[in-house]
Design a protein around this motif. Structure first.
Motif, PDB file in Angstrom:
ATOM      1  N   ASN A   1       0.818  -1.199   0.000  1.00 40.12           N
ATOM      2  CA  ASN A   1       0.000   0.000   0.000  1.00 40.12           C
ATOM      3  C   ASN A   1       0.850   1.246   0.000  1.00 40.12           C
ATOM      4  OD1 ASN A   1      -2.124  -1.730   0.235  1.00 40.12           O
ATOM      5  ND2 ASN A   1      -2.171  -1.623   2.477  1.00 40.12           N
TER       6      ASN A   1
ATOM      7  N   SER B   1      -4.075 -11.494   0.014  1.00 37.39           N
ATOM      8  CA  SER B   1      -4.520 -10.469   0.957  1.00 37.39           C
ATOM      9  C   SER B   1      -4.288 -10.901   2.394  1.00 37.39           C
ATOM     10  CB  SER B   1      -6.007 -10.166   0.734  1.00 37.39           C
ATOM     11  OG  SER B   1      -6.223  -9.538  -0.509  1.00 37.39           O
TER      12      SER B   1
ATOM     13  N   ILE C   1      -1.772  -8.628   4.526  1.00 35.26           N
ATOM     14  CA  ILE C   1      -2.351  -7.879   5.643  1.00 35.26           C
ATOM     15  C   ILE C   1      -1.749  -8.330   6.967  1.00 35.26           C
ATOM     16  CG2 ILE C   1      -4.491  -7.554   6.956  1.00 35.26           C
ATOM     17  CD1 ILE C   1      -5.948  -7.340   4.282  1.00 35.26           C
TER      18      ILE C   1
ATOM     19  N   TYR D   1      -8.990   0.569   9.380  1.00 39.47           N
ATOM     20  CA  TYR D   1     -10.077   0.662   8.404  1.00 39.47           C
ATOM     21  C   TYR D   1      -9.828   1.803   7.417  1.00 39.47           C
ATOM     22  CZ  TYR D   1     -12.725  -2.389  11.560  1.00 39.47           C
ATOM     23  OH  TYR D   1     -13.143  -3.430  12.333  1.00 39.47           O
TER      24      TYR D   1
ATOM     25  N   ARG E   1      -7.250   0.822   4.813  1.00 36.73           N
ATOM     26  CA  ARG E   1      -7.788  -0.091   3.807  1.00 36.73           C
ATOM     27  C   ARG E   1      -8.756   0.620   2.870  1.00 36.73           C
ATOM     28  NH1 ARG E   1      -4.667  -3.023   2.398  1.00 36.73           N
ATOM     29  NH2 ARG E   1      -6.188  -4.478   1.523  1.00 36.73           N
TER      30      ARG E   1
ATOM     31  N   ARG F   1      -6.822   2.618   0.422  1.00 29.33           N
ATOM     32  CA  ARG F   1      -6.178   1.764  -0.572  1.00 29.33           C
ATOM     33  C   ARG F   1      -7.152   1.282  -1.643  1.00 29.33           C
ATOM     34  NH1 ARG F   1      -4.539   0.005  -4.283  1.00 29.33           N
ATOM     35  NH2 ARG F   1      -2.974  -1.612  -4.695  1.00 29.33           N
TER      36      ARG F   1
ATOM     37  N   TYR G   1     -13.645  -6.693   1.914  1.00 26.00           N
ATOM     38  CA  TYR G   1     -13.939  -5.795   3.023  1.00 26.00           C
ATOM     39  C   TYR G   1     -14.398  -6.586   4.251  1.00 26.00           C
ATOM     40  CZ  TYR G   1     -13.477  -1.346   0.533  1.00 26.00           C
ATOM     41  OH  TYR G   1     -12.986  -0.242  -0.127  1.00 26.00           O
TER      42      TYR G   1
ATOM     43  N   ASN H   1     -11.374  -7.933   5.865  1.00 25.50           N
ATOM     44  CA  ASN H   1     -10.649  -6.895   6.587  1.00 25.50           C
ATOM     45  C   ASN H   1     -11.289  -6.609   7.934  1.00 25.50           C
ATOM     46  OD1 ASN H   1      -8.717  -4.733   4.567  1.00 25.50           O
ATOM     47  ND2 ASN H   1      -9.509  -6.690   3.867  1.00 25.50           N
TER      48      ASN H   1
END
Length: 376
Positions: free
Chosen positions: A2, A63, A67, A84, A87, A90, A164, A167
């Motif tokens: 990122n 991911s 992450i 949050y 993300r 990004r 999402y 995440n």
């Protein structure tokens, strides 16, 4: 992976450039898979680049790995809200652009394959477009295409919806799991995935874009194992050293996604078994090879870095073009040979749009958002 301003008090980590590049290779294969899909007539045995749909599962695995690598040791100085925001910065700008592009090209896709388009008023299309910018799933009552997609203007956005969810799950639950509990969760998720692949309606891992029981079933089956397995792979520190990590892992990925449909019938159990084993065993092997190389110089790494930056813009913007191409190919009964030239031109256009989106939109918007929300 990122491009963010470092969180205060936290040293920014180096990237796994080869893993970035693998994401780009998978994105290119997704576009080619979708191009050939126009000529399969809905018969999976005729689909070229046959297992290209598994690229989504590969994305989820990447991911989970990235992450966990980027954030596992940051929670003492980073809040959930800060995570949050990072993300969202990004991912969300390109989600918005993908929905806007889908709206701009929607009426060019009208024809016998999509009869609902001609009957869709402008206000309804604009409503769906704005809804798509939020990434919230669209109910079937607002489907304006007829494919039961939760994002009918930009189909691939369904996987970002699950991204999402992953995440949120990571911030609330997954990051807190001990190594033993994470291993147990991975084993359970693998059983869940294998069960669907072998006993699901189509004996494969295709689906997840519909807001119904079947769509949610396959969506979570495809999400949970690869994301959790990616986290576990990172925490275990499993790496396979190779002097040619990008070339080797890319070759394995291309082969894995290009294998012809297995079995003598369209929905034979052997194909589901291959899908499950590919996600459970082969993809972690590929990521372990890619993670074994973190050099930041050399031609192959430069290529990997370019593909890595291009990957998300390409994935999230190409499908409105595919809708047009598929409608044309089906309506005119075009053969794959006849459509090859236009397919290559579409691929070039998709790459050009993705690169322009990256340079003139995604990077500047993310820089502005990072500066505006300085703790992101």
């Amino acid at each position: 992976m990122n491009a963010h301003k470092p969180t205060p008090g936290i040293k920014e980590k180096s990237h796994y450039v080869v893993l970035d590049g693998l994401r780009g290779v998978a994105s290119l294969l997704v576009v080619v898979f979708h191009l050939f899909e126009a000529f399969s007539g809905g018969d999976p045995t005729k689909q070229i680049i046959n297992h290209g749909y598994l690229a989504v599962d590969f994305f989820f695995l990447l991911s989970g790995f990235v992450i966990a690598y980027a954030y596992d040791d940051r929670w003492g100085s980073m809040s959930s809200w800060s995570f949050y925001k990072r993300r969202l910065i990004r991912l969300q700008p390109m989600v918005v652009l993908g929905s806007l592009l889908g709206g701009a090209l929607f009426y060019f896709q009208a024809g016998p394959l999509f009869p609902l388009i001609a009957r869709t008023p402008l206000w309804q299309m604009l409503l769906v477009m704005l809804w798509g910018c939020t990434l919230l799933p669209l109910p079937k009552s607002l489907d304006i295409r007829g494919w039961n997609e939760i994002h009918p203007l930009n189909g691939p956005a369904w996987s970002l919806f699950y991204e999402y969810i992953a995440n949120i799950g990571y911030a609330l639950i997954f990051r807190r799991l001990s190594l033993r509990m994470l291993t147990l969760a991975v084993v359970c998720a693998a059983a869940f995935l294998l069960h669907y692949a072998l006993l699901g309606a189509n004996r494969d891992l295709i689906g997840g874009w519909s807001l119904d029981a079947e769509g949610l079933h396959i969506g979570f089956a495809r999400l949970l194992y690869p994301f959790l397995a990616g986290m576990l792979l990172m925490r275990l520190g499993q790496r396979i050293r190779s002097r040619h990590a990008f070339a080797l892992s890319s070759l394995l990925l291309v082969v894995a996604l290009s294998i012809p449909r297995l079995g003598d019938t369209p929905h034979h159990w052997s194909n589901g078994l291959y899908d499950a084993l590919c996600v459970i065993l082969i993809f972690p092997l590929i990521v372990a090879i890619g993670a074994g190389e973190k050099r930041v110089d050399g031609l192959s790494v430069s290529i990997a870095r370019f593909f890595g930056e291009l990957s998300f813009p390409l994935y999230i913007t190409h499908y409105p073009l595919i809708y047009i191409y598929t409608e044309w190919a089906v309506d005119k009964k075009v053969s794959a040979e006849q459509g090859a030239l236009w397919g290559m031109l579409l691929l070039a256009a998709a790459v050009a749009i993705a690169y322009a989106s990256l340079v003139f939109y995604d990077r500047p918007v993310r820089r502005w958002l990072t500066a505006r929300f300085s703790d992101a």
